[in-house]
Design a protein around this motif. Structure first.
Motif, PDB file in Angstrom:
ATOM      1  N   ILE A 259       0.480  -1.288  -0.291  1.00  0.00           N
ATOM      2  CA  ILE A 259      -0.280   0.032   0.361  1.00  0.00           C
ATOM      3  C   ILE A 259       1.160   1.145  -0.067  1.00  0.00           C
ATOM      4  CG2 ILE A 259      -1.728   1.704   1.530  1.00  0.00           C
ATOM      5  CD1 ILE A 259      -2.936  -1.139   2.405  1.00  0.00           C
ATOM      6  N   LEU A 260       2.207   1.341   1.009  1.00  0.00           N
ATOM      7  CA  LEU A 260       2.791   2.770   1.352  1.00  0.00           C
ATOM      8  C   LEU A 260       3.265   2.523  -0.935  1.00  0.00           C
ATOM      9  CD1 LEU A 260       4.645   2.325   4.463  1.00  0.00           C
ATOM     10  CD2 LEU A 260       2.925   3.735   3.527  1.00  0.00           C
ATOM     11  N   SER A 261       3.688   1.425  -1.245  1.00  0.00           N
ATOM     12  CA  SER A 261       4.334   2.139  -2.733  1.00  0.00           C
ATOM     13  C   SER A 261       4.000   2.505  -4.097  1.00  0.00           C
ATOM     14  CB  SER A 261       5.000   0.484  -3.055  1.00  0.00           C
ATOM     15  OG  SER A 261       3.952  -0.536  -3.467  1.00  0.00           O
TER      16      SER A 261
ATOM     17  N   LEU B  95       8.810   6.284  -7.863  1.00  0.00           N
ATOM     18  CA  LEU B  95       9.864   5.518  -8.266  1.00  0.00           C
ATOM     19  C   LEU B  95      10.963   5.844  -7.866  1.00  0.00           C
ATOM     20  CD1 LEU B  95      11.230   2.414  -8.510  1.00  0.00           C
ATOM     21  CD2 LEU B  95      10.393   3.294 -11.363  1.00  0.00           C
ATOM     22  N   GLY B  96      11.128   7.189  -8.745  1.00  0.00           N
ATOM     23  CA  GLY B  96      12.479   7.626  -8.648  1.00  0.00           C
ATOM     24  C   GLY B  96      13.305   8.450  -7.403  1.00  0.00           C
ATOM     25  N   LYS B  97      12.396   8.031  -6.527  1.00  0.00           N
ATOM     26  CA  LYS B  97      12.405   8.853  -4.703  1.00  0.00           C
ATOM     27  C   LYS B  97      13.555   7.757  -4.821  1.00  0.00           C
ATOM     28  CE  LYS B  97      10.470  10.536  -1.347  1.00  0.00           C
ATOM     29  NZ  LYS B  97       9.244  11.489  -0.688  1.00  0.00           N
ATOM     30  N   LEU B  98      12.805   7.025  -4.843  1.00  0.00           N
ATOM     31  CA  LEU B  98      13.831   5.772  -4.030  1.00  0.00           C
ATOM     32  C   LEU B  98      15.154   5.113  -4.662  1.00  0.00           C
ATOM     33  CD1 LEU B  98      10.492   2.999  -4.025  1.00  0.00           C
ATOM     34  CD2 LEU B  98      11.896   3.535  -2.384  1.00  0.00           C
ATOM     35  N   THR B  99      14.756   5.499  -6.040  1.00  0.00           N
ATOM     36  CA  THR B  99      16.625   4.911  -7.307  1.00  0.00           C
ATOM     37  C   THR B  99      16.776   6.119  -6.795  1.00  0.00           C
ATOM     38  OG1 THR B  99      15.066   6.040  -8.977  1.00  0.00           O
ATOM     39  CG2 THR B  99      15.556   3.178  -8.596  1.00  0.00           C
ATOM     40  N   ASP B 100      17.106   7.521  -6.166  1.00  0.00           N
ATOM     41  CA  ASP B 100      17.779   8.472  -6.232  1.00  0.00           C
ATOM     42  C   ASP B 100      18.455   8.540  -4.850  1.00  0.00           C
ATOM     43  OD1 ASP B 100      17.453   9.511  -8.581  1.00  0.00           O
ATOM     44  OD2 ASP B 100      16.187  11.634  -7.803  1.00  0.00           O
TER      45      ASP B 100
ATOM     46  N   TYR C  93      13.966  -6.146  -7.581  1.00  0.00           N
ATOM     47  CA  TYR C  93      12.992  -5.136  -7.034  1.00  0.00           C
ATOM     48  C   TYR C  93      13.540  -4.777  -5.397  1.00  0.00           C
ATOM     49  CZ  TYR C  93       8.500  -3.898  -5.568  1.00  0.00           C
ATOM     50  OH  TYR C  93       7.693  -2.626  -4.877  1.00  0.00           O
ATOM     51  N   GLY C  94      13.875  -5.594  -4.835  1.00  0.00           N
ATOM     52  CA  GLY C  94      13.479  -5.934  -2.890  1.00  0.00           C
ATOM     53  C   GLY C  94      14.265  -4.400  -2.952  1.00  0.00           C
TER      54      GLY C  94
ATOM     55  N   TYR D  40      13.388  -1.139  -0.454  1.00  0.00           N
ATOM     56  CA  TYR D  40      13.667  -1.854   1.192  1.00  0.00           C
ATOM     57  C   TYR D  40      13.536  -0.562   1.347  1.00  0.00           C
ATOM     58  CZ  TYR D  40      17.561  -2.710   4.525  1.00  0.00           C
ATOM     59  OH  TYR D  40      17.664  -3.565   5.699  1.00  0.00           O
ATOM     60  N   PRO D  41      13.036   0.885   0.698  1.00  0.00           N
ATOM     61  CA  PRO D  41      12.887   1.813   2.432  1.00  0.00           C
ATOM     62  C   PRO D  41      11.177   2.085   2.368  1.00  0.00           C
ATOM     63  CG  PRO D  41      14.615   2.509   0.267  1.00  0.00           C
ATOM     64  CD  PRO D  41      14.064   1.092   0.086  1.00  0.00           C
ATOM     65  N   VAL D  42      10.713   1.337   1.355  1.00  0.00           N
ATOM     66  CA  VAL D  42       9.186   1.387   1.702  1.00  0.00           C
ATOM     67  C   VAL D  42       8.606   0.698   2.561  1.00  0.00           C
ATOM     68  CG1 VAL D  42       6.982   1.138   0.315  1.00  0.00           C
ATOM     69  CG2 VAL D  42       9.263   1.492  -0.868  1.00  0.00           C
TER      70      VAL D  42
END
Ligand code: SF4
Length: 329
Positions: free
Chosen positions: A96-98, A103-108, A125-126, A130-132
């Motif tokens: 749900i949080l994902s 996406l850009g926030k995670l890859t940055d 993908y994990g 990970y932060p989510v």
């Protein structure tokens, strides 16, 4: 749980028998926090999957870590000690949080880039999510505080942003924004005197080692590299053995080493023997308790199962509110 100053959540990967770095960097603080906070300590086995090729030791590593935590003074009647994967609600909240995480926030994130650098052949993908999953870990239990070293603070900032994003998106206040509880985490170097103490670098001193094994590891510790002969004066300020003396020795002994090392009044062998003796004395109660607890492994698993049960109760209550806020039928 009785309410104290709030709820603390922290998780650690199941890395097996714990070492001095784990103890000084986390476990000691876990034990101390119990006096003032309701504490939830999670063995994050799902996080471990993101970088583990081989999972056959996961169960034994979980057991050994739990045993060390309990022997060190984590009180399962006060704190909740449990296994992440035994609370399936965490994966639901992760999903749900994902949906509210760009996406850009995670890859940055620097941590993602670092992991890509370290695991170039397994960018799964994990790793991206990970932060989510970490945000789900924390928010599922409505933790008020997450104890971290200052360098880890950005990780928790991500969780705070995820909470704001979720609550804004679904017009709710169901999820709680955790506060960062900055903790002084000493950098504990391994016996190589260069890198952070780590099992993967084989530079660790395990808490559960025998006194003889401990002394043998201490005798391998790298000291002041400029001190080549016994007659050379040393510099304790650049010596890892002296850093350890400052934690485990008496003030008189610290003072003595500080003075005598500089004028070659004490040799490194004797200095290390003194540290090993003090370390073994300090760890004796832990080791005795560990031996007793370790005689009944089923009890350790039962403690974890009871922790799972208590964690699930909180998690399911949160998810009821989350599902309702999202509008899931
Ligand atoms: S005498 Fe002790 S503090 Fe000095 S260099 Fe040797 S081990 Fe380090």
């Amino acid at each position: 749980m009785m309410s104290k100053k709030g709820r603390v959540f922290s998780g650690a990967r199941p890395t097996g028998r714990q070492h001095l770095g784990n103890y000084l960097g986390a476990i000691k603080n876990y034990v101390a926090l119990q006096d003032d906070y309701d504490c939830i300590y999670c063995i994050v086995d799902l996080h471990a999957l993101t970088t583990l090729d081989n999972t056959e030791d996961l169960k034994v590593c979980t057991y050994e870590m739990a045993l060390d935590w309990l022997a060190a003074g984590i009180r399962p009647n006060d704190s909740i000690v449990f296994i992440q994967s035994h609370v399936p609600q965490v994966t639901e909240l992760h999903t749900i949080l994902s949906m509210v995480t760009p996406l850009g926030k995670l890859t940055d994130l620097p941590t993602f880039k670092e992991k890509v650098r370290m695991h170039p052949n397994n960018i799964n993908y994990g790793l991206v999510g990970y932060p989510v999953l970490q945000a789900a870990d924390i928010t599922l239990y409505k933790a008020n505080f997450v104890p971290v070293g200052i360098d880890q603070a950005p990780h928790i900032e991500f969780t705070r942003e995820a909470v704001r994003s979720f609550n804004y998106h679904y017009h709710t206040d169901v999820l709680v924004e955790p506060q960062i509880k900055v903790t002084t985490v000493p950098k504990v170097l391994g016996i190589d005197g260069k890198e952070k103490m780590s099992k993967s670098l084989n530079n660790q001193i395990e808490l559960a080692a025998s006194p003889e094994e401990t002394q043998a590891r201490v005798m391998q510790m790298v000291t002041d590299p400029q001190r080549l002969r016994r007659s050379d004066p040393g510099n304790p300020d650049v010596c890892n053995v002296f850093s350890m003396h400052k934690i485990f020795s008496s003030s008189e002994e610290i003072q003595m080493v500080n003075v005598e090392c500089r004028r070659a009044g004490i040799g490194c062998v004797d200095c290390k023997k003194l540290f090993a003796k003090n370390l073994n004395t300090d760890l004796m109660p832990f080791r005795e308790k560990r031996t007793v607890l370790g005689q009944k492994p089923d009890n350790i698993w039962q403690i974890l199962a009871e922790g799972d049960r208590r964690a699930i109760k909180i998690a399911e209550a949160t998810m009821g509110e989350v599902r309702s806020a999202v509008g899931l039928p």
